[in-house]
Design an enzyme around this catalytic site. Structure first.
Site, PDB file in Angstrom:
ATOM      1  N   HIS A  93      34.499 -12.519 -39.448  1.00 25.40           N
ATOM      2  CA  HIS A  93      35.635 -11.688 -39.381  1.00 25.40           C
ATOM      3  C   HIS A  93      35.038 -10.380 -39.400  1.00 25.40           C
ATOM      4  O   HIS A  93      33.950  -9.932 -39.785  1.00 25.40           O
ATOM      5  CB  HIS A  93      36.146 -12.144 -40.582  1.00 25.40           C
ATOM      6  CG  HIS A  93      37.537 -11.314 -40.826  1.00 25.40           C
ATOM      7  ND1 HIS A  93      37.740 -10.262 -41.467  1.00 25.40           N
ATOM      8  CD2 HIS A  93      38.700 -12.113 -40.545  1.00 25.40           C
ATOM      9  CE1 HIS A  93      38.973 -10.107 -41.192  1.00 25.40           C
ATOM     10  NE2 HIS A  93      39.769 -11.352 -40.716  1.00 25.40           N
ATOM     11  N   GLU A 101      40.057 -11.248 -31.471  1.00 18.49           N
ATOM     12  CA  GLU A 101      40.559 -10.115 -32.244  1.00 18.49           C
ATOM     13  C   GLU A 101      40.330  -8.768 -31.932  1.00 18.49           C
ATOM     14  O   GLU A 101      39.329  -8.319 -32.230  1.00 18.49           O
ATOM     15  CB  GLU A 101      40.609 -10.392 -33.749  1.00 18.49           C
ATOM     16  CG  GLU A 101      41.239 -11.674 -34.297  1.00 18.49           C
ATOM     17  CD  GLU A 101      40.952 -11.759 -35.729  1.00 18.49           C
ATOM     18  OE1 GLU A 101      41.286 -10.899 -36.361  1.00 18.49           O
ATOM     19  OE2 GLU A 101      40.696 -12.899 -36.227  1.00 18.49           O
TER      20      GLU A 101
END
Length: 215
Positions: free
Chosen positions: A89, A137
């Site tokens: 992440h 992302e």
């Protein structure tokens, strides 16, 4: 598929996490869309036990049980009830070597997994390692509430055409129109955090996001 990244908000910690996620099973069953929360390690057991839903870990270290004070072992996460893990992440980045080692360890323990990348080149590289999912992302749009889909439409189409792993879209996803557009571009899922955690009516928002996949 919807991955709910609960991060470490007060609104998604402890009892609040259970309350927040109490709608997941109902919305998933009613819409037919798989919904998986990635919760803090301290809440995995509680959420799993009280709600009986699938739970993923937000991070994992590629270690075995033993002398690893302060690290998150896959063994402990599995014992707590986690069945999947988010890798790399933007708020917990890993080196390429650690991404590979963590993915290998996730496969060894039978964890479902998604590796997050921040540009098309990263996505293609991670896809070559055989994860269950890859998530694209754009870092500068994470948490903005403005979907990256329009700006990245061409890149997403190109990725869908070459990837072996299903593509998940993140960064600014917050509406049913966003999830609908993601599906139209060929994505198989979405990952979001504040767009679910911090809204006034989480159940209504989750239903809206799921309906986007149905349409």
């Amino acid at each position: 598929m919807i991955i709910l990244s609960l991060k470490t908000y007060k609104e998604s910690t402890g009892d609040a996490a259970v309350k927040l996620l109490s709608c997941v099973k109902k919305v998933s069953e009613e819409t037919g869309v798989k919904i998986v929360p990635a919760v803090q390690p301290t809440d995995i057991y509680r959420v799993k036990k009280e709600l009986g839903i699938e739970v993923w870990a937000q991070h994992m270290d590629p270690i075995e049980p033993g002398k690893n004070m302060g690290w998150l072992s896959p063994y402990a996460l599995k014992e707590a009830g986690a069945t999947g893990v988010v890798i790399n992440h933007s708020e917990h980045k890993m080196s390429d070597d650690m991404v590979k080692k963590t993915l290998d360890k996730a496969k060894e323990y039978g964890f479902a997994n998604v590796i997050i990348g921040f540009n098309p080149e990263m996505i293609i590289k991670f896809d070559s390692r055989g994860p269950d999912f890859v998530s694209y992302e754009r870092e500068d749009m994470i948490g903005t509430g403005v979907s990256m889909l329009t700006q990245e439409e061409e890149n997403i189409k190109k990725l869908v055409a070459v990837l072996k792993s299903p593509l998940i879209i993140g960064a600014g996803i917050s509406t049913g129109e966003d999830t609908k557009q993601a599906v139209q571009l060929g994505a198989k899922g979405a990952i979001l955090a504040s767009g679910f955690v911090l809204v006034k009516d989480p159940e209504a928002k989750l239903r809206e996001l799921a309906e986007g996949f149905k349409s």
